[in-house]
Design an enzyme around this catalytic site. Structure first.
Site, short mmCIF file in Angstrom:
data_model
loop_
_atom_site.label_atom_id
_atom_site.label_comp_id
_atom_site.label_asym_id
_atom_site.label_seq_id
_atom_site.Cartn_x
_atom_site.Cartn_y
_atom_site.Cartn_z
NE ARG A 96 -0.61 0.56 5.09
CZ ARG A 96 0.22 -0.24 5.63
NH1 ARG A 96 0.40 -1.72 5.18
NH2 ARG A 96 0.80 -0.18 6.65
CG HIS A 124 -2.97 -20.42 6.68
ND1 HIS A 124 -3.02 -21.65 6.93
CD2 HIS A 124 -3.73 -19.74 7.32
CE1 HIS A 124 -3.98 -22.01 7.66
NE2 HIS A 124 -4.60 -20.85 8.30
CG ASP A 145 -1.37 -23.67 10.25
OD1 ASP A 145 -0.43 -23.79 10.11
OD2 ASP A 145 -2.17 -22.59 10.77
CD GLU A 201 13.27 -27.10 37.87
OE1 GLU A 201 13.23 -27.65 36.87
OE2 GLU A 201 14.38 -26.55 38.20
CD GLU A 228 15.53 -26.84 33.90
OE1 GLU A 228 15.07 -28.03 33.40
OE2 GLU A 228 15.77 -26.40 34.78
#
Length: 330
Positions: free
Chosen positions: A49, A109, A192, A228, A232
């Protein structure tokens, strides 16, 4: 049934010679696809645009730039690489008026085609070429002489050459160096959306928060709970990404593997699996698509409220503070 996979020798690069390709949008996928196609010797124009801040970046990359209307009108192939929620309006206002018989509409998509937000005329090809990586990786691997895997789907084959055109486009991206898997618009769109909602975004973020909240409510320090249940996670995801689930289990401690094998199904219980099936049904029937279209028409009121609510979770402020300790993340 295993997917059909195509490689370099299956794609005819001459299928796109003499045809102009309009790449609509210059975001994550747009910049990568436009540059890869251009470097592959194809005739590319980027449609943006007027006043779009990406105009300068596209020109600096040596690409021709035009308004969306001009780019679409001049092109034989139009690739839609703007956000899903913008595509239908841009198509109606700026692309449909200039479509010519024999043109090809490309998508990365399938949402707007599968859920009838865009209804192309009968005399054009409708094709999906969907790289399975972010744009930065699509570009990086191409420059390195490699490529990322890609999906190919044909929704409408007016010219009788849609498949050939799609493979040639994928080759221009470098995808045939890695492999191009054949699918359908319906399969790509539904899987998806399901992956995003049930596993990758919705499922993962809720699992992290649930684990964090459980530990904090039990009296453990929030900082320890963050490490935790969130920090990780990257280690485990990386191991799965490179080696698969069994490979990950072979690389963690036996204690961690035993906990995985004996407790994982208590988290993802039969009730959770039933909820996943219900979510998939909402996608398949179009219920989710209708909800999302209406949400956009309502100026995303609920969407924005949910964003604000989630941004206020203690994990967000805590995570920002803890990540400042990790200079390697910069």
């Amino acid at each position: 049934m295993a997917a059909k996979i195509y490689y370099e020798d299956d794609a005819n690069p001459e299928a796109l010679r003499g045809q102009k390709i309009a790449v609509i949008g210059y975001g994550s996928q747009g910049h990568a696809q436009a540059q890869n196609l251009n470097d592959s010797g194809l005739d590319v124009v980027v449609g943006l645009r007027e006043g779009d801040p990406d105009v300068g970046a596209a020109r600096d990359a040596g690409l021709e730039v035009a308004t969306v209307e001009e780019a679409a009108r001049s092109a034989d192939i139009i690739m839609m690489l703007i956000p899903d929620d913008q595509q239908a309006k841009v198509y109606r206002d700026s692309i449909r008026p200039g479509l010519k018989s024999g043109n090809a509409l490309f998508f990365a998509h399938g949402f707007n085609i599968h859920f009838d937000q865009i209804t192309p005329p009968d005399d054009v090809d409708v094709i999906m070429v969907a790289p399975k990586a972010p744009g930065v990786m699509v570009r990086k691997t191409y420059v390195e002489g490699n490529g990322v895997p890609c999906l190919l789907a044909i929704e409408q084959d007016y010219t009788g050459k849609a498949h050939e055109r799609g493979l040639a486009y994928a080759r221009g991206l470098g995808a045939t160096r890695a492999g191009v898997l054949e699918t359908t618009f319906a399969e790509e769109t539904e899987t998806d959306l399901f992956g995003e909602q049930a596993v990758l975004c919705g499922g993962a973020s809720e699992l992290i928060k649930a684990g964090f909240d459980t530990l904090v409510e039990a009296g453990y320090q929030p900082e320890i709970a963050y490490f935790e249940c969130l920090h990780e996670l990257k280690l485990i995801v990386d191991l799965i990404h490179y080696h698969g689930i069994s490979g990950m289990r072979a690389r963690v401690s036996d204690t961690a593997e035993y906990g995985d094998l004996t407790r994982g199904k208590r988290v993802i219980s039969p009730a959770v699996r039933a909820e996943m099936r219900a979510m998939l049904e909402e996608i398949q029937t179009g219920k989710f698509a209708t909800e999302w279209v209406l949400e956009n028409q309502a100026n995303r009121a609920s969407f924005k409220a949910l964003e604000r609510l989630e941004a206020a979770h203690p994990l967000e402020e805590l995570g920002e503070r803890l990540r400042s300790m990790m200079k390697w993340l910069d």
